[in-house]
Design a protein around this motif. Structure first.
Motif, PDB file in Angstrom:
ATOM      1  N   LYS A   1      -0.081 147.710 -15.660  1.00 14.98           N
ATOM      2  CA  LYS A   1      -1.269 146.733 -15.358  1.00 14.98           C
ATOM      3  C   LYS A   1      -2.611 147.221 -15.778  1.00 14.98           C
ATOM      4  CE  LYS A   1       1.152 144.303 -11.517  1.00 14.98           C
ATOM      5  NZ  LYS A   1       2.232 145.235 -11.233  1.00 14.98           N
TER       6      LYS A   1
ATOM      7  N   THR B   1       7.780 150.574 -19.553  1.00 16.62           N
ATOM      8  CA  THR B   1       6.903 150.288 -20.683  1.00 16.62           C
ATOM      9  C   THR B   1       5.877 149.180 -19.864  1.00 16.62           C
ATOM     10  OG1 THR B   1       8.285 148.289 -21.253  1.00 16.62           O
ATOM     11  CG2 THR B   1       8.946 150.223 -22.240  1.00 16.62           C
ATOM     12  N   LEU B   2       5.717 148.565 -19.167  1.00 20.31           N
ATOM     13  CA  LEU B   2       4.683 147.781 -18.760  1.00 20.31           C
ATOM     14  C   LEU B   2       3.728 148.227 -17.817  1.00 20.31           C
ATOM     15  CD1 LEU B   2       6.706 144.259 -18.280  1.00 20.31           C
ATOM     16  CD2 LEU B   2       5.447 144.978 -20.387  1.00 20.31           C
TER      17      LEU B   2
END
Length: 735
Positions: A721, A718-719
């Protein structure tokens, strides 16, 4: 393979982008030991192949084979070619007299050969002023003749150099079409610069075959860039930490270099404008620029003055005409979209996104008094996939298309004909399934439209993010800079319906205790891992007996390999839905396709108007009756008939079971999802949410309820950058 010699007499078709040629060729010489070729001697035939720096009337030696094209008949398919250097006086006279040599007619050519004989070309190349000895020579003619001869020599040298390095003639054609005069410098200095047209792995192999030094600075720097691209592809990241790239470099290419040396290479790549550093963040130049451009282009659109209008009465009339009652959120979404420059609408399944889009279009048409022709001039309905655009078109009754098609994607150059220099002109642009759009595509879209548009972005912020780098929809919402309307009210299909509520529970990580209970549109069948395939088989067979078929039944899974993976399920399902009754078949790798099979397109193919995620059915499989027995498959994509040679079957796979990623942008009446510990970390919150929300009428989960619960609680993937949110804030606050 056969070898023939002769000259290209005229061009039928030539694509400068990849140097693909169809031409008429006059055969002057064939292999005397090949009886099959003798019938073509002194005759004109059709040839096809990749020819860069095309030359007509120049002697060429071709290596290839005769094939039979189902539409154009017998052709000579060229695998490689070699320009035959003129050697005797007659050949040199023909060459100088040809249309290739500018400024030199037959009389001038005869004079040159008379003075210099068979050494004429070498003498002119060494000293162009040697031409001044020819009677009637002028300065203009001398320069034209000399430049023609040098261009001929230079392109021949490039062909030879590319072939000697190990490039195929097709690769050489693409390289020449892209780089033209710059090729020589690139080949001398850094072949990795050819990565835009030749796959990195292929370039790396050619480099190592010719230079051998694995730690050559050029290679290490190219591998750093490729490591960054790999991180973007696997994680969706726009930027990277130096240590992450360093680890990827060692993992992907087994390159272990001193960290200080590695940092020096990063600095050099930045100086050469391949990457950008911002504090501890490192970006590929394109990724960095895309975020900057997106922020600036959205700012231009948002800051355009707009005249607002009260749509309350018009909405009431529309409700009566359509027998619909819009809730407050829907009314807000409709009026905000029509009275704003940029609007974002996000909601899960059953919240009425399609209903809202339809209302926006109808009211805009009414307000601006648009007829069907005016609609095409003023409104564009877009989506990232073919199936999503078809769904959008069906719901509105108006034409819709993929973003790639709207921007006129050129797959040979991998760029868009519609761009910042050649913009489209529509005034209302509605984009559906925005969660699937990556930074690069969104940036290209913004460059291709004017700043006077009303831009309506519709999607589900909780679905799986784009395959490629970026998190566009979430970053736009989180910036809090645009009109944003979340849709929360769910419209029930029945009093006992559960699909949209299950999706919400997954999103909130708050499963009700009754999530395994049977409902009107939902069932969770708890079976052991070893029994999942057999359970799916029984459900499908029961569905077929009730009149269901592969058009309205879809199996979704997160991975391809394993007992309950997509490949294994497709093998079983193909026999259930399309049993072998003696129809034509074709085998590609480990997969056998039959006439009538359901298949999935894996890549965008703008030329044939078929795109990644499109589903079709094999209409026919045929073998063209010629000595090479070429097999051809014809696939029907909702009325769009596309032909595939066997070599192109890498672009499809069976579609009875497809990945949840590939299902985005689509809806299916009835969905079956196996749930097993074998899927590992790929069974996570967003993928379960996306799979569940694909079902329109019914959903069956089969497997282990505890595994499902763990997946709902798993935040894997889900993350990302990205820094688009902070770029947006910086631009908007500054302005």
């Amino acid at each position: 393979m056969s070898v023939i010699e002769g000259k290209i007499k005229s061009t039928i078709f030539y694509n400068e982008a990849n140097s693909y040629l169809v031409a008429l060729f006059c055969v002057s010489k064939v292999d005397e030991n090949d009886d099959d070729l003798k019938e073509y001697l002194k005759k004109t035939i059709t040839i096809t192949g990749n020819f860069f720096d095309l030359k007509v009337e120049v002697p060429i030696r071709l290596d290839g084979e005769f094939v039979f094209h189902e539409k154009f008949g017998r052709q000579f398919k060229v695998n490689s070619y070699e320009i035959i250097a003129p050697e005797d006086n007659a050949d040199i006279l023909d060459f100088l007299s040809s249309s290739f040599v500018k400024g030199c007619g037959k009389k001038t050519a005869e004079k040159i050969v008379e003075v210099y004989g068979k050494d004429a070309l070498n003498i002119i190349k060494e000293d162009k002023y040697a031409l001044d000895k020819i009677d009637g020579m002028t300065e203009l003619k001398r320069e034209k003749i000399y430049n023609s001869i040098m261009n001929y020599s230079k392109s021949s040298d490039i062909i030879l150099k590319l072939k000697n390095l190990g490039f195929s003639i097709e690769e050489a054609g693409k390289i020449y079409g892209k780089y033209k005069a710059d090729i020589a410098d690139i080949l001398d200095n850094n072949i990795y610069l050819l990565n835009e047209v030749v796959d990195f792995k292929r370039l790396d192999g050619i480099f190592l075959n010719n230079y051998e030094d694995r730690y050559d600075k050029r290679r290490v720097k190219a591998c750093i860039l490729e490591s960054m691209k790999a991180l973007s592809l696997s994680n969706g990241d726009i930027y990277y930490m130096a240590s992450d790239v360093y680890s990827a470099l060692a993992k992907l290419f087994s390159l272990e270099i001193d960290y200080e040396t590695y940092l020096d290479y990063l600095n050099e790549l930045e100086e050469e404008l391949f990457i950008v550093s911002d504090g501890e963040r490192y970006y590929l130049q394109e990724n960095y620029q895309n975020e900057i451009d997106i922020a600036e282009l959205l700012n231009k659109i948002e800051n355009k003055k707009i005249t607002k209008y009260d749509y309350e009465k018009e909405i009431e009339k529309l409700e009566k005409n359509l027998h619909i009652t819009y809730n407050d959120d829907q009314k807000k979404a409709i009026t905000t979209s029509l009275n704003s420059n940029i609007t974002i609408i996000s909601g899960g399944p059953g919240t009425g996104k399609t209903t809202i889009i339809n209302a926006i279009v109808k009211l805009y048409m009414q307000k601006n008094r648009l007829n069907n022709i005016g609609v095409l001039e003023e409104i564009a309905l877009l989506a990232p996939t073919g199936r999503a655009s078809k769904k959008l078109s069906t719901s509105t009754g108006l034409p819709a298309m993929t973003i790639h098609r709207y921007l006129k994607w050129n797959k040979d150059h991998n760029d868009f004909m519609i761009n910042e220099y050649n913009k489209n002109f529509q005034k209302l642009i509605i984009v559906d399934e925005v969660s699937m759009i990556d930074n690069a595509l969104f940036c290209a879209l913004l460059k291709g439209i004017h700043s006077y548009v009303k831009l309506v972005l519709v999607g589900d912020a909780f679905q799986l993010p784009s395959v490629n780098a970026g998190l566009v929809l979430n970053d736009l919402i989180n910036s809090d800079l645009f009109n944003y309307v979340p849709l929360n009210y769910i419209y029930r299909q029945s009093e006992n319906s559960y699909i949209p509520y299950l999706a919400r529970e997954i999103k909130n990580k708050d499963l009700s205790e009754e999530f395994t209970n049977k409902r009107d549109d939902y069932n969770f069948l708890m079976v052991q891992n070893k029994d999942i395939r057999e359970s799916i088989k029984k459900i499908i067979e029961a569905g077929i007996n009730k009149g269901y078929d592969e058009n309205n039944l879809q199996i979704l899974a997160p991975i391809y390999r394993g007992e309950n993976g997509i490949d294994s399920l497709n093998s079983m399902l193909s026999e259930i839905f399309n049993p072998d009754t003696g129809m034509r078949k074709i085998t590609y790798g480990e997969v056998t396709y039959k006439e009538g099979d359901k298949v999935l397109q894996l890549v965008n193919d703008a030329d044939n108007n078929v795109f990644n995620g499109d589903i079709g059915f094999i209409k026919s499989i045929a073998t063209i009756n010629n000595p090479y027995k070429k097999e051809v498959m014809t696939i029907d994509f909702d009325g769009n008939i596309v032909m595939y040679e066997k070599k192109n079957l890498k672009n499809i796979r069976h579609a009875y079971a497809i990945s949840i990623h590939k299902s985005q942008g689509s809806e299916f009446d009835h969905v079956i999802m196996p749930i097993t510990w074998q899927y590992g970390s790929m069974l996570y919150n967003k993928i379960l949410y996306t799979g569940v929300s694909r079902a329109k009428k019914s959903l069956i989960l089969i497997g282990d309820a505890s595994v499902f619960y763990k997946g709902v609680m798993n935040d894997y993937g889900t993350l990302r950058k990205t820094t688009l949110e902070e770029r947006l804030k910086a631009v908007f606050i500054h302005n």
